[in-house]
Design an enzyme around this catalytic site. Structure first.
Site, PDB file in Angstrom:
ATOM      1  NE  ARG A   1      43.858  42.552  56.661  1.00 48.77           N
ATOM      2  CZ  ARG A   1      43.829  41.747  57.732  1.00 48.77           C
ATOM      3  NH1 ARG A   1      43.552  40.459  57.588  1.00 48.77           N
ATOM      4  NH2 ARG A   1      44.087  42.230  58.922  1.00 48.77           N
TER       5      ARG A   1
ATOM      6  CG  ASP B   1      43.899  33.958  32.977  1.00 48.37           C
ATOM      7  OD1 ASP B   1      42.839  34.520  32.662  1.00 48.37           O
ATOM      8  OD2 ASP B   1      44.945  34.585  33.259  1.00 48.37           O
TER       9      ASP B   1
ATOM     10  CE  LYS C   1      44.077  42.719  31.500  1.00 46.56           C
ATOM     11  NZ  LYS C   1      44.920  43.797  31.964  1.00 46.56           N
TER      12      LYS C   1
ATOM     13  CE1 TYR D   1      49.749  40.281  31.729  1.00 42.74           C
ATOM     14  CE2 TYR D   1      49.506  39.286  33.902  1.00 42.74           C
ATOM     15  CZ  TYR D   1      49.770  40.389  33.102  1.00 42.74           C
ATOM     16  OH  TYR D   1      50.056  41.593  33.682  1.00 42.74           O
TER      17      TYR D   1
END
Ligand SMILES: Cc1ncc(COP(=O)(O)O)c(C=O)c1O
Length: 392
Positions: free
Chosen positions: A56, A188, A213, A109
């Protein structure tokens, strides 16, 4: 003896996507980083800083991707990969202390806006939505809020171009003003990718990606990432990732690095196709408005040309009404009616069909994510579907 890679700082982005994140050049070593499927790691001594210990916290499959993305974003440090773009957004927003203030583009977004609104509703911070292309109004707001930022409690969140309105912000101007007001700046960079723009070069503190993306590029993974030059910020973001557990699976990250190898070529082709289609759409009688920063008539054109190395692969068009937009999406045969963007295949979506989309996004707006197919085939399908939509 290990032969070193060329000094990566000297390489252009289209070389970096291929050359960065390779294993050391040792005899018989693989040229691609292997996928490491292990949740835990041998401990043969007391743990020291940087030890793997448990997956993790770190995984060897993340390292080459994080190294490559850090170099691509011109960061002095490796990026941090997350289980999704929104997981990365949650980590970035965690940098705002309770009681702080966040400024976001009203057409950013929808997921990032939804997350910020949820955090505001829970009393974490106060949220201000702005027209990010209206520099003067953002500067005034920053000035008005500056007094509250003495403890670093102010964050300016940039997305440029915005999803799906394709508004272009003046990144360097807004970032300088935000810093003067004591604010931290997150950008972003999902739509541009580091091939088109590297926000850290404009002074931004943290860069965010939905790796889902363009970076991964094949619509087969969901991943996110953050990049920063600041070791303290990176440590805080890493700590958030480890404690909150929004981590990426090794297989997905391996796929993302494989996809990254062709990012420059894919962006080149998508942008070329997008420019061709945007010009043709601008002359189509069924299309009321085309939003694409590459069009000289677009309000964001001059800013995009001055700041970016390209105009991206997303076009938004507005038809007569929502029914015409739905009819267009239903009539395409080559374009894929689906949400998301940035894959090799061209996707089409009427954004307001999503309940979470801001109400100021027109009902009749259709977002086109332009892929790498033949531009004439994409045009023939769109043109036929547009005629059909108008007739229906
Ligand atoms: C601009 C932008 N940022 C962030 C995200 C969130 O990324 P993810 O879907 O990987 O969580 C998206 C997703 O569509 C996006 O378009």
């Amino acid at each position: 003896m290990t032969e070193q890679h060329p000094p990566h700082g000297d390489l252009a982005p289209d070389t970096l996507v291929v050359a960065a994140g390779r294993p050391p050049r040792e005899h018989d070593a693989p040229v691609n980083a292997p996928i490491v499927l292990s949740s835990t790691f041998y401990e043969t001594r007391a743990p020291e800083a940087g030890d793997r210990i448990y997956a993790r916290g770190s995984n060897p499959t993340w390292d080459p991707f994080e190294e490559a993305l850090g170099l691509l974003e011109a960061a002095a440090l490796p990026a941090l990969v997350f289980g999704s773009g929104l997981g990365a957004a949650a980590a970035a927003l965690s940098l705002v202390p309770t009681g702080g203030v966040v400024i976001m583009p009203r057409h950013g977004y929808a997921g990032s806006l939804g997350l910020a609104a949820d955090l505001q509703a829970r009393g974490r911070f106060e949220l201000h939505l702005v027209d990010i292309a209206d520099t003067e109004s953002v500067l005034s707001l920053l000035e008005a809020l500056a007094g509250r930022s003495t403890d670093g409690a102010l964050m300016l969140w940039l997305e440029s171009p915005t999803n799906p309105m394709l508004e272009v912000a003046e990144l360097a101007v807004l970032t300088a003003a935000a810093h003067a007001a004591g604010a931290m700046v997150v950008a972003d960079n999902t739509f541009n990718t580091p091939i088109v723009h590297r926000p850290l070069e404009s002074g931004v503190d943290v860069v965010l990606h939905s790796v889902t993306k363009w970076l991964a590029g094949h619509s087969d993974v969901v991943l996110g990432a953050l990049a920063t030059d600041d070791p303290t910020l990176r440590e805080r973001l890493l700590s958030h990732r480890t404690l909150h557990g929004a981590i990426a699976g090794p297989f997905e990250v391996w796929l993302a690095l494989r996809g990254l190898r062709t990012l420059a070529l894919r962006m080149e082709r998508s942008q070329e196709n997008a420019a061709t289609l945007a010009h043709r759409l601008a002359g189509h009688s069924a299309v009321r408005r085309v939003r694409y920063p590459g069009l000289p008539t677009d309000p964001g054109h001059e800013r995009a040309a001055a700041q970016f190395d390209g105009f991206g692969g997303i076009i938004s068009i507005e038809l007569d009404d929502a029914a015409a937009a739905d009819a267009l999406v239903a009539a395409v045969r080559l374009w894929l009616p689906a949400t998301s963007l940035g894959g090799v295949e061209s996707l089409i979506e009427r954004r307001r069909r999503q309940p979470a989309e801001p109400e100021t996004v027109p009902e009749e707006l259709v977002r086109l994510s332009v892929g790498i197919e033949n531009a004439d085939d994409l045009w023939a399908d769109l043109d036929r579907a547009l005629r059909h939509a108008r007739a229906s």
